[in-house]
Design an enzyme around this catalytic site. Structure first.
Site, PDB file in Angstrom:
ATOM      1  N   GLY A 246      35.313  30.301  41.003  1.00 51.42           N
ATOM      2  CA  GLY A 246      35.915  29.167  41.932  1.00 51.42           C
ATOM      3  C   GLY A 246      37.003  28.357  41.104  1.00 51.42           C
ATOM      4  O   GLY A 246      36.403  28.229  39.645  1.00 51.42           O
ATOM      5  N   LYS A 247      37.939  27.810  41.597  1.00 53.32           N
ATOM      6  CA  LYS A 247      39.234  27.478  40.772  1.00 53.32           C
ATOM      7  C   LYS A 247      38.752  25.856  40.425  1.00 53.32           C
ATOM      8  O   LYS A 247      38.748  25.404  39.229  1.00 53.32           O
ATOM      9  CB  LYS A 247      40.431  27.556  41.368  1.00 53.32           C
ATOM     10  CG  LYS A 247      41.028  28.752  41.581  1.00 53.32           C
ATOM     11  CD  LYS A 247      42.257  28.757  42.374  1.00 53.32           C
ATOM     12  CE  LYS A 247      42.932  29.932  42.803  1.00 53.32           C
ATOM     13  NZ  LYS A 247      44.197  29.764  43.610  1.00 53.32           N
ATOM     14  N   ARG A 248      38.371  24.944  41.322  1.00 50.46           N
ATOM     15  CA  ARG A 248      38.791  23.695  41.284  1.00 50.46           C
ATOM     16  C   ARG A 248      37.511  22.997  40.541  1.00 50.46           C
ATOM     17  O   ARG A 248      37.761  22.230  39.805  1.00 50.46           O
ATOM     18  CB  ARG A 248      38.969  23.054  42.681  1.00 50.46           C
ATOM     19  CG  ARG A 248      40.224  23.825  43.286  1.00 50.46           C
ATOM     20  CD  ARG A 248      41.454  23.628  42.677  1.00 50.46           C
ATOM     21  NE  ARG A 248      42.464  24.154  43.316  1.00 50.46           N
ATOM     22  CZ  ARG A 248      43.712  24.143  42.765  1.00 50.46           C
ATOM     23  NH1 ARG A 248      43.990  23.657  41.305  1.00 50.46           N
ATOM     24  NH2 ARG A 248      44.993  24.999  43.213  1.00 50.46           N
TER      25      ARG A 248
END
Length: 299
Positions: A246-248
């Protein structure tokens, strides 16, 4: 190819802070350019007017400096400031019959897509057969439209420096795609091709999620008489559970800790890069093309 001619680029969209995948892409482009004595350029892809902000640009610039990934162009390239260049190229494609205005509304496209799903067919855009009278009517009404590139129906194959030869799609998988949106802004697929040509980019290193996009980019390059850069699509970053990272959330924590360190030590982003040992010295990193998993590249 002479090492002096190697040009790479990192081209983020300023819609938030730098995430792990973007940092990895920037790092590999920077390393390749530095190792081969070439140039590493930074371009801001801000054609999404609703989401792009100057605050995000400042964050991206700070994050790259923190990582020690200093770019070689003295002025940042903003796609939003290059509309006249993109429009001139699009007008040329329309005049040559390689692009056209498409008038379908989003509701009409959604209905066509839903019908394909109900028939268990993969959705492929098919150009509407409009009469000259219908087109004149739409233009007189000021009906919103996009511009689509007319794909030549054929197999598209290319060699990838990471994934190997014969990447691409078959002729029955290609479809016309949007190159200018209804708000007048170019799409990513179009602007990236024009910019890479004008910036003399020789090597494009990016994530595997862009692999199939390359087919559209190659088709545009062929239509415009542009050279084709070397492509290298990097593996998707996975977490410890084998899922796509997951990026954020995780990136936000890392960024927060970095700012806490800067505040505590009363230094700046460059000071943090130096403390982390990434102050721009290639020798200390001792990376080669083999470390970057780019088989077959002469370094």
């Amino acid at each position: 190819m002479s090492s002096a001619t190697v040009v790479t680029r990192f081209a983020p969209s300023p819609t938030g802070y730098l995430h792990v995948g973007g940092a990895r892409t920037a790092l590999f482009n920077w390393l390749l350019a530095r190792h081969l004595g070439g140039r590493y350029l930074l371009r801001i892809e801000d054609t999404d007017l609703a989401r792009s902000t100057e605050e995000a640009v400042s964050q991206l610039v700070d994050d790259l400096r923190w990582l020690g990934l200093h770019w070689d162009n003295s002025e940042l390239v903003y796609q939003s400031k290059r509309l006249s260049i993109y429009n001139a190229v699009i007008d040329k494609l329309i005049a040559q019959g390689r692009a056209y205005k498409a008038w379908e509304t989003q509701e009409e496209l959604d209905a066509i897509r839903k019908k394909a799903e109900q028939s268990k067919r993969q959705y492929r855009y098919v150009r509407s057969k409009l009469t000259d009278e219908q087109i004149r009517k739409y233009e007189a009404e000021g009906r919103p439209h996009v511009v689509r590139f007319a794909m030549e129906v054929k197999d598209y194959k290319f060699d990838d420096a990471v994934l190997g030869p014969s990447q691409g799609v078959a002729a029955n998988e290609v479809q016309d795609f949007v190159i200018r949106k209804s708000d007048g802004m170019p799409t990513y697929h179009f602007a990236v091709v024009v910019d890479d040509q004008e910036m003399a980019v020789t090597h494009v290193l990016r994530g595997q999620e862009h692999l199939l996009n390359t087919v559209n980019h190659i088709a545009l390059q062929e239509a415009l008489g542009y050279r084709r850069p070397i492509y290298a699509h990097l593996p998707i970053i996975m977490n410890m559970e084998g899922e796509k990272l997951g990026k954020r959330d995780r990136d936000k924590k890392m960024r927060q800790r970095a700012h806490e360190w800067i505040k505590k030590t009363k230094t700046d982003a460059d000071g943090l890069a130096t403390a982390a040992g990434t102050d721009g010295t290639v020798c200390s990193l001792s990376f080669t093309c083999r470390n970057l998993s780019l088989p077959g590249w002469v370094c």
